[in-house]
Structures are given as C-alpha cells and as structure tokens.
Write an enzyme that holds these catalytic residues in place. Structure first.
Site, mmCIF file in Angstrom:
data_model
loop_
_atom_site.group_PDB
_atom_site.id
_atom_site.type_symbol
_atom_site.label_atom_id
_atom_site.label_comp_id
_atom_site.label_asym_id
_atom_site.label_seq_id
_atom_site.Cartn_x
_atom_site.Cartn_y
_atom_site.Cartn_z
ATOM 1 N N GLY A 580 72.156 29.137 91.839
ATOM 2 C CA GLY A 580 72.142 30.015 90.733
ATOM 3 C C GLY A 580 71.223 29.835 89.855
ATOM 4 N N PRO A 582 69.247 28.697 86.416
ATOM 5 C CA PRO A 582 69.296 27.572 85.637
ATOM 6 C C PRO A 582 70.014 27.527 84.511
ATOM 7 C CG PRO A 582 67.042 28.484 85.146
ATOM 8 C CD PRO A 582 67.797 29.278 86.515
ATOM 9 N N GLY A 583 70.790 26.557 84.226
ATOM 10 C CA GLY A 583 71.554 26.603 82.955
ATOM 11 C C GLY A 583 72.833 27.055 82.892
ATOM 12 N N VAL A 584 73.480 27.230 84.195
ATOM 13 C CA VAL A 584 74.959 27.855 84.262
ATOM 14 C C VAL A 584 75.838 26.796 84.552
ATOM 15 C CG1 VAL A 584 74.017 30.231 85.059
ATOM 16 C CG2 VAL A 584 74.248 28.211 86.843
ATOM 17 N N GLY A 585 75.488 25.570 84.645
ATOM 18 C CA GLY A 585 76.500 24.316 84.769
ATOM 19 C C GLY A 585 76.493 23.918 86.130
ATOM 20 N N LYS A 586 75.774 24.189 87.014
ATOM 21 C CA LYS A 586 75.915 23.416 88.587
ATOM 22 C C LYS A 586 75.867 21.936 88.302
ATOM 23 C CE LYS A 586 71.952 25.367 89.848
ATOM 24 N NZ LYS A 586 71.507 26.147 88.557
ATOM 25 N N SER A 931 64.596 46.013 96.508
ATOM 26 C CA SER A 931 65.564 46.655 95.956
ATOM 27 C C SER A 931 65.234 47.611 95.056
ATOM 28 C CB SER A 931 66.513 45.617 95.071
ATOM 29 O OG SER A 931 65.573 45.276 93.961
ATOM 30 N N LYS A 974 72.736 42.581 87.591
ATOM 31 C CA LYS A 974 72.261 44.222 87.350
ATOM 32 C C LYS A 974 73.136 44.887 86.565
ATOM 33 C CE LYS A 974 69.409 43.678 91.474
ATOM 34 N NZ LYS A 974 69.087 44.314 93.008
#
Length: 1032
Positions: A580, A582-586, A931, A974
């Site tokens: 995912g 960066p910065g989402v807590g992985k 897309s 999106k």
C-alpha cells in the site's frame, strides 16, 4: 696486489685559527688506482713534512710530491697478506727534500718516466681518476675572490663545520671537477632564499635567488658517482658576493679578481685588505690575490699546466651553457666587528653553554654531535664566535632565515643573542619530544606489565588447578550452552567434529580462530526453543485495536491465523505481504502483530540490497565471514518462532554478488524453508515456524515467482474522517508527550484538523500529518515558553488552535483548490487516478488544431474529372508527461471514438480531418496507466459533438478497442478523490462493483455510482441529449 695506503691530510691555517683534521680512507688495488671508481685515501702528513709545499697547483705536482714523500718518509703500504701499520711523520730534512723534489718534478720534468740514475720511478700514489679523491692544500688562501657557487637549502654551512652534499647539476659538476684538477678545491656555499625546491644543492639562476653572504669552503673529499658528485665541505670563513663572473672559452674567468685596478677600491699596504663596509654590515676584506698563501702567477701557472688533463668537448659544452646562471662569483671576506670580553658577552656565552648542556641531557644525539664538533680540543667558552656557530649548527627546528641572520650578523653580541634564541627554541622542542616519548614509553610499559601479570596469573592458576587450558575452557563453554537445548542429530555430529579438531589446533593459528567462531555460532542458536504463543482471540483483538485504527483486512487475517492455530493445537509459519501507499502503518502493524501473538520481533530492510550473502551468509573461507540475516535473527531473538519483518521487498537490488530476490525464494517458500541452508553454518535450519511479514509500496517491481509465494494483503490509504480519528486518538497524544506539553495546555479543534488534512496533508498515509502536528505543537511550546512570566497563571493558559489560526502555525496552505474546472466545457472531462499519495481528480483536455473546413484535399473524379474535397488524415499530439501505457490508451480511445462517431453522426468529420491535441494538466507529474481509456474517449467525443459532459461527473476504466470497459485498481482512493472534488456521480467498470461495495458507508454517502461493461452503456449517462440518436 691489493694494499691500503694510509695518509693524513693536514688541513689548517695559522691565520684562520683552524685546528680541524679531516681524514679519509681509500681501499684500492695498487696497480689500477687510476681506473678505480670507488677508492678512499687517508692522508697522514705532518705539517712539517709539507710546510714548504705551500700550494700544490696541479695533479702532476701533487703526484710527484706524494711519490717522493713515499720514498723518503716513514709511510707503510700494507698488503693483503700482512698486517697494517701506521708510520709517524719524518723529520724536517726529509720534508724539505720531499718539498724540493715535488717542486722540481712539477716545474721541470713532471712527465719524465725516470730520474738521472735510470731507475724507473715508483708507481704513482695519487693519480686523478673518475673515482674518489681526498684533496688537500696545506695552506688555505686568506683571500680567494673567484669561487664556484654552490646553492643549498634549509641551513647554511658555518665556518669550522663540515657538510656532506651531493651535486646533480651537470654544469656545476664539470666546473667543480675542473677546479679540483687545477688544484683549487674551493667554493662558496650560499643559501637559497626560498628553500622549498628539493632540487638543491645546485647552481642559482640569478643572484636575486640567493643570500649574498655565504661561507668559503674547502672541498676536502670528492667522490664521483656517475650522474652525481659527492663532496665533503669544510667551512673556513664568511664571504659576501660582489658580482657574478663568467668564464671564457678556455675555462678562465673573464675578469681577474686580483687586478686591483678593476675593482676600484684602495688597497691597504699592511695586509692587502680592502677597506669599507658590506651590505650586511661586515667589514669586507680585499681582493689582492693570495698574499703569502699563494700568488696569482701560481694560479695562472696551475690553470695553464693542467688544461691538457680535461676533454676539450667538455669545455665547449661548459662555455655553450646558459650565461645567465650563477656559476662563478667574485667575493670578498666578511669580518665581524671588534668586541671585548665584557660581562654581558661572558653571560651570554655561559647561557649558551648551559642551554647546550640541557640539550645534551635531554637528547643523547646532541652529545655525539657536540663531541664530533669539539674534536680539536678547543676551549669553546673562550671563543664566542665559534660558540655562536656551534649553537646554530646544533639547531634543527629553526627557519632558514634565522640561520642566515646568524651568518650575516657582524655584531658578536647580537649574534650570541640570535644563537641563544634558536637554542632555546630547540630546547623547548626537545622537551616536548622528550615528554611525548616518555608518555608513550610509560603507556607501553603499563600494557606490557599488565600482560606479564596476566600471564603469570594464568600460570599460577594452572599450577593450583583453579584454571584449565584455554582450549579446554572453550570446549566446556560450548558444551554447557548445548546442555538444555534440543539439538538435531546432524548438527550435534558437526559440533563434535569441530570440537575434536579444535583440541588439536594451536591457539595462535588462524584456523583455530575460524573454528572457534564457527562453534560459537552453532552453539548460540536456539535449537528447539520456542516462545509460548497467545491463542486468545479477545486479547489479540484488543491489542490490535489499541495500536491501530482501521486496517480491518490485516486484523481479520491475523485473527484467522490465531483461530486456525487454536483449532490445530499447534502453530505454523506463514508468509504475508502488506502492500500500500507509504505512511499507512504497514511496518507498525507488524510490531503490533508480534505483540498480539506473543512472538519475538525482528526487522531488517532489503531495500537496495544487492548481495546474496546478506541472506544466505558468507562462505567460511572468506576473511570476516558471517551468517546471513536469518541466522543472526535466531541468535538475537533466542527462539525458533519469531516474527520477522522483511521491509521494502519491492526495492530489492541486483549486482555482481547475485540476485537477492532469487535467494528469497527458498526463504519464503513453506516447502523449502524447513531445511534452510546457510552458507556459513553449512547445516540445515528449520524456519517453518517463523511468521514472515513483508511490506511493499507497489507490486510491479516484485518478481512474479516471489509474489506467488506470498499472501498479498492490501493496506489502502486513509480518508479524511479516518485521519481525523487517528490524529485525535494516536498522533496528538504521542506528539504532546514528545513535546513536553500537557493536554490542558493546548487544544486542537476538529475543524482545524479537517483543514490541516484537506489543505496540507492529502496523501493516503498519516506520516506527513504527524510531521505537521509536530510542527504545530512545537510552535505552541515556543510560544508558551517565550511568553512565560513570573505569574504562573499566565504560563498555564490553554492555547487553542482553530481553522482561522492554523496558517499562523503551519504556514500557507499547500492545496488551495480541489478541482481545476468548476464547470467543464466541451472537450474537457474529469477522470479519476490512483497515485502513491492516494487518489486524485485528473482532467483531460482535447482540442482541434485547425477547423475541419480548412483540412480538405482535392480529389479528381474518375468519371467527369471533377475535383471534390476530401478530409485529410488526422494526427494526434500528446502532452502532459504521459507514459507509454497511457499513450497506447489514447490511441485506442482515438480509434474507437472515430468508429463510434461514424455510426452516431456519419457527416461529422471532426475526428478524421483535423489534427487533435490532447493534454493532461500538471505536466511536471509523470502519468501512466490504462485506467484513463474511457476518459480519453469521452473527451474526444465531447470535442467532436461540441457538447460538454454532464457536470459533477467523473469516470475511470480501461477501454478496449471494441469498447469494452475493463476493471481497474484503487477504487477506494479514486472514490475518496471524487468526494474531495465535490463529484456526485462516478462511472466505474462493472467488474469493480464488489470493490465499491466493500467501501465504508460514509465513503459511499453522497456519491452515486454507475457500473458499465461497454462504452455504449456509459454514453447515455454522459451525453443525455444524444441518447436518442445512438445507433442500434
């Protein structure tokens, strides 16, 4: 027949007060002395024997004098079979006979092979040759005006002191050799003003390059080394340069220094000296020739008699050299001012002697130097002139200008002061050197003492039985480690073999250290040790919810893992991959998972790793070999079932050391990591109980075989509402504690957080949001401390941050608007795109380059030869930093929109006739992906129909050449971007209906989604006015 000839050369002058004897030794073959290249002569002649030989001007005269002296005096030639003996000097009569014989031989018939009796003369004892010569003249001229110039660096030659130098200047070497063979072994040594050039001694290029005051030296020893000439110089007196003198073609000075009419100075009838004061303050001596030490006629006779001894080509080569170089100079003697031995002079002399004594006590090297300088037995205290030069000669830490100042100073008192200052400086440096040496010596002694005491202690303990041998102690230590471990049989066999080998190796051998390190690693691993896992679902759920907000997919997968382990009664390793933005807590969620499962946590990053040995380990044959990261993890965690986080797996490198992604295939394969083989250990290790979690930002750069071995879990970005909750529950309390603030001292409203997120931190993660909160609270802390006064109530006031005051703390907003067009015109369509920072609204602009009416070509009819207009072929121009995939989507959309428009409105030639320009704003940002196909086709049809798309509508989807709408990724991001831009209607592919249904309810509120599988289904939604005209 080999022999050694022993001579002593008396070098002295009663007027100059010299009493220094220079001795040299030449070992030679008696029959080949003229051709020997390495010979030494030690001349031992008493002054009485050569008293009347005041000047030996030619080699022939010197040779004859030595031959006669050999016959009439007591000198001994010792053969190789007999012992050497030293004879004393002869009486006065023998010396006189020798002198007269030498004079007659030199003046009358020096080339006569025999005497009047017919007997052949004895072999010559001193013949000029290319080797080494010991030169002497019994009386040194008091006035010798024309001298060769030798330029040296660093420190000068002081009178009554000896210096050994080597010349490399060919022209200067030839000049010195010619003067020596003329019987004039004298030169002037001068110090170069800038002594940085290491190519000295040599000749000077100009008189301005050297100091004008130097030393008159005598060449007492000469050795020809081929391209070099080694000279032993003895200083006699101070001299000063008057002018430069050049030689004529015959090698003679163009101006004779003895001619008193040329110099224009009055002569003193008493001693022939010239009156006057030199530039440096010295009283200068005259230029009246040699006086009673030798006449100018003798000099001329010597020059003429020995001119045949040299090669004429060498003379021509000397005379053709550069005339600007300083090879010969005219000099005058320098004399010091008269002085009296008063109390001040005696005090300075005593202080210099005391300083020299202190130097000798600090450094024994000075003792040898002083003893060599005082070999004549002269009483130095009574001679302040010699004492000045002695002090300067002992110094090595002074600058060249300081030495030259002593050489030029005419006042004895001032010269003593300068010499004393240099000696004091040398004394301080010697004290510092002595101090440093003493400190180092004490340190080395202390270390040596400790080593010896430790060795003695070992020997005592060994004798008393309190301590065993080193190898026995090491073996017992390794066996003690394995006492409570369940070591596999194949590992036990290897350990026993290595222990047996260790017992036979020497303690100091390199193989001993390699084996000991190998056993240390083998016995340090946690064989059969596991941490007790937590299989309580409620406790695990509480820990996960406490540490992280959202991330339901990750939490559900961990809870499922715990449930399966609880049902089976045993745990097994898994390989998960969180991907995912960066910065989402992985990374942080992996630590929470280890805490929830009660497993040890170990993290290492593989971003940029290009060496396979970091994973598989090094071979033990290499120096400094170590196991790989996995074995290091087991040793550190001391358990066989840790949680290992492999971070940044999508950024693996590849180099000449191998491909780490291929090495990870064995590690991350559940079927292979049961028997993982490390190159260093060379025994298999079971990693099946390890829980592997990998993190990645994108899946495109992960090799397909490696991706197939991992279970992919997407960690999508956070919406604004989630960010607000995360900031309130996690970020603000954490930053408050780090900033030293209390919750009652600052308050941040929800409106301020919402504005901070929408105007400054639109990315999917919360790392940038945390940075802005830290910045905001730092400003608050500064404001609080700055305004703090003695009144404690003022310091405790709460600082409130709302939407209006937000800019005062974090600056101007980064994002000022959410959409580029408030109302889209014809040819402009809003699309939705996924970025690493989250979703974004992407506008596509289309325009015709020229009107269709101006882009027709003439075509002749086949029947009536008439010309009819024909549309020209259209062309596409793309701008906006588009990638290759996006360019292909534009061409597909252009082709499909042409065919769709031909069925919808056959007379419309807008897409077939003119050139079309398609632009995607924000050209500095790279854009790529399939897309935007439906968006490109809609923009072209809107341009051709001159009809704008329905307002507040956005779309995304990949378009095929036949009009199929295919699924895309990043639906959550999106939709978030559509809500942020104020869009009420979105058009999505039919296959993404499930992704939209998985979104939280608050994300779907206010957004109407239409799902289409073909573009013909989307056209009526986008262009309602043309819905009834669509072809069936």
């Amino acid at each position: 027949m080999s022999s050694q000839l022993l001579f002593r050369m008396g070098v002295g002058s009663s007027r100059s007060g010299l009493g220094v004897g220079i001795s040299t030794l030449l070992s030679r073959s008696y029959g080949s002395i003229a051709s020997s290249t390495s010979r030494r002569i030690l001349l031992k002649m008493s002054n009485n024997n050569l008293r009347r030989e005041s000047l030996l001007t030619t080699p022939a005269a010197v040779n004859c004098a030595l031959n006669n002296h050999y016959n009439k005096s007591r000198f001994y030639c010792s053969n190789s079979s007999s012992s050497n003996s030293d004879g004393g000097g002869g009486d006065d009569s023998s010396g006189d006979a020798s002198s007269s014989s030498a004079g007659s031989s030199a003046g009358d018939n020096s080339d006569d092979p025999g005497d009047s009796s017919g007997r052949p003369p004895p072999p010559p004892l001193f013949a000029p040759g290319p080797g080494q010569m010991a030169l002497t003249v019994n009386a040194v001229p008091e006035n010798f005006p024309i001298v060769p110039t030798i330029v040296i660096g660093k420190n000068p030659v002081f009178p009554k002191f000896v210096r050994l130098i080597e010349l490399e200047d060919p022209q200067l070497i030839r000049l010195i050799m010619r003067r020596v063979h003329l019987g004039l072994p004298y030169a002037g040594v001068f110090l170069k003003r800038s002594s940085d050039d290491p190519n000295y001694p040599q000749a000077a290029d100009s008189l301005d390059d050297i100091y004008q005051v130097g030393t008159f030296v005598q060449i007492t020893e000469l050795q020809d080394l081929g391209d070099k000439l080694r000279l032993l110089l003895l200083g006699h007196r101070r001299i000063q340069i008057v002018k430069q003198v050049e030689e004529d073609n015959n090698g003679k000075p163009q101006q004779q220094a003895s001619d008193s009419s040329t110099n224009g100075h009055a002569q003193s009838p008493a001693n022939g000296r010239k009156k006057g004061i030199g530039k440096s303050g010295f009283r200068l001596g005259g230029l009246s020739g040699f006086n009673n030490r030798g006449s100018a006629s003798q000099l001329k006779s010597a020059e003429s008699s020995s001119s045949s001894d040299f090669d004429e080509a060498s003379k021509q080569q000397d005379s053709s050299g550069p005339s600007g170089r300083v090879l010969l100079v005219e000099t005058v003697n320098c004399y010091h001012n008269e002085f009296t031995q008063n109390a001040e002079i005696k005090a300075l002399t005593a202080e210099i002697v005391k300083t020299i004594r202190d130097l000798i006590s600090l450094n024994p090297m000075y003792r040898e130097t002083v003893l060599a300088m005082l070999a004549t037995g002269q009483k130095v205290v009574d001679d302040p002139i010699y004492l000045c030069d002695l002090g300067a000669a002992l110094c090595s830490a002074s600058e060249p200008a300081e030495y030259q100042a002593i050489l030029e100073e005419p006042d004895i008192r001032q010269r003593l002061m300068l010499s004393l200052a240099m000696l004091k400086k040398e004394l301080e440096m010697s004290r510092l050197q002595h101090k440093i040496g003493k400190e180092v010596e004490e340190k080395v002694k202390e270390q040596h003492r400790k080593y010896m005491l430790q060795e003695q202690l070992k020997a005592i303990k060994k004798e008393l039985g309190l301590e065993k041998e080193d190898k026995d102690a090491i073996g017992e230590k390794f066996r003690a480690r394995l006492a409570n471990l369940t070591v596999p049989a194949h590992v036990t066999e290897v350990i026993n073999e290595e222990l047996n080998k260790l017992s036979f190796l020497d303690n100091h051998s390199s193989e001993f250290n390699v084996t000991r390190n190998y056993l240390d690693w083998l016995t340090s691993l946690p064989w059969g040790v596991f941490s007790e896992e937590n299989l309580d679902l409620a406790r695990a759920r509480e820990i996960l919810e406490q540490d992280h907000y959202g991330m339901q997919d990750v939490k559900s997968r961990i809870l499922e893992f715990i449930a399966v382990s609880q049902l089976k009664g045993s745990t097994q390793g898994k390989i998960l991959c969180f991907h995912g933005p960066p910065g989402v807590g992985k990374t942080s969620i992996a630590r929470s998972i280890a805490k929830a499962l009660n497993r040890k946590y170990f993290r290492f990053s593989v971003g940029g790793m290009s060496d396979v040995s970091e994973i598989k380990g090094h071979r033990r044959t290499y120096v400094g070999a170590m196991p790989g990261k996995l074995i290091q993890c087991l040793k550190k965690t001391k358990t066989e079932n840790p949680l290992i986080l492999i971070d940044e797996i999508d950024k693996l490198g590849r180099g000449w050391q191998g491909d780490p992604s291929s090495a990870l295939l064995e590690l991350l394969d559940p079927e292979q990591n049961v028997n993982f083989l490390d190159h260093y250990l060379d025994v298999t290790v079971d990693l099946s109980k390890v829980l592997f979690i990998c993190t990645a930002n994108t899946l495109d750069t992960i090799p397909e075989p490696l991706r197939d071995r991992m279970e992919m879990i997407e960690v999508s970005g956070y919406v604004a509402e989630e960010k607000v909750s995360i900031a309130q529950k996690y970020l603000i309390p954490e930053v408050l504690e780090a900033s030293g603030l209390r919750p009652e001292q600052v308050s941040v409203t929800d409106a301020a957080l919402t504005a901070l997120i929408s105007r400054y931190c639109r990315e999917s993660g919360v790392r940038n949001l945390k940075k802005h909160i830290e910045k905001l609270l730092r400003k608050v802390a500064y404001k609080l401390v700055d305004s703090k006064t003695a009144d404690s109530s003022t310091a405790a006031d709460c600082t409130s941050i709302d939407e209006t005051s937000l800019a005062d703390f974090v600056g101007k907003p980064v994002f000022s608007r959410d959409r580029l067009y408030d109302s889209t015109p014809s040819g402009v369509v809003m699309g939705l795109a996924w970025t690493a920072m989250g979703g974004a609204a992407l506008f596509v602009e289309t325009s015709l380059k020229t009107p269709p009416s101006l882009t027709t070509t003439a075509k002749k009819s086949e029947n009536n030869n008439t010309v009819s207009p024909t549309p020209a072929s259209s062309s596409l121009e793309l701008t906006g930093h588009l990638g290759d995939v996006m360019k292909e989507s534009v061409r597909i959309a252009h082709t499909y929109s042409q065919s769709f428009l031909a069925r919808l409105d056959p007379d419309n030639a807008a897409l077939r006739s003119g050139g079309i320009h398609i632009h995607v704003p924000e050209g500095a940002t790279p854009k790529d992906g399939p897309s935007a196909g439906i968006t490109m086709a809609t923009g072209l049809l809107s341009l051709a129909l001159d009809t704008p798309v329905c307002q507040e509508t956005a779309m995304t989807g990949e378009l095929s050449l036949t009009g199929k709408i295919m699924p895309v990724g990043g639906i959550k991001e999106k939709v978030i971007a559509a809500k942020r831009a104020g869009v009420s209607t979105v058009v999505l592919p039919e296959d993404n209906r499930k992704d939209y249904a998985d979104l939280p309810e608050f994300l779907r509120d206010g957004v109407k989604a239409h799902f289409v599988s073909h573009y013909s289904e989307a056209f009526p939604l986008l262009f309602p006015d043309w819905a009834g005209k669509m072809p069936k």
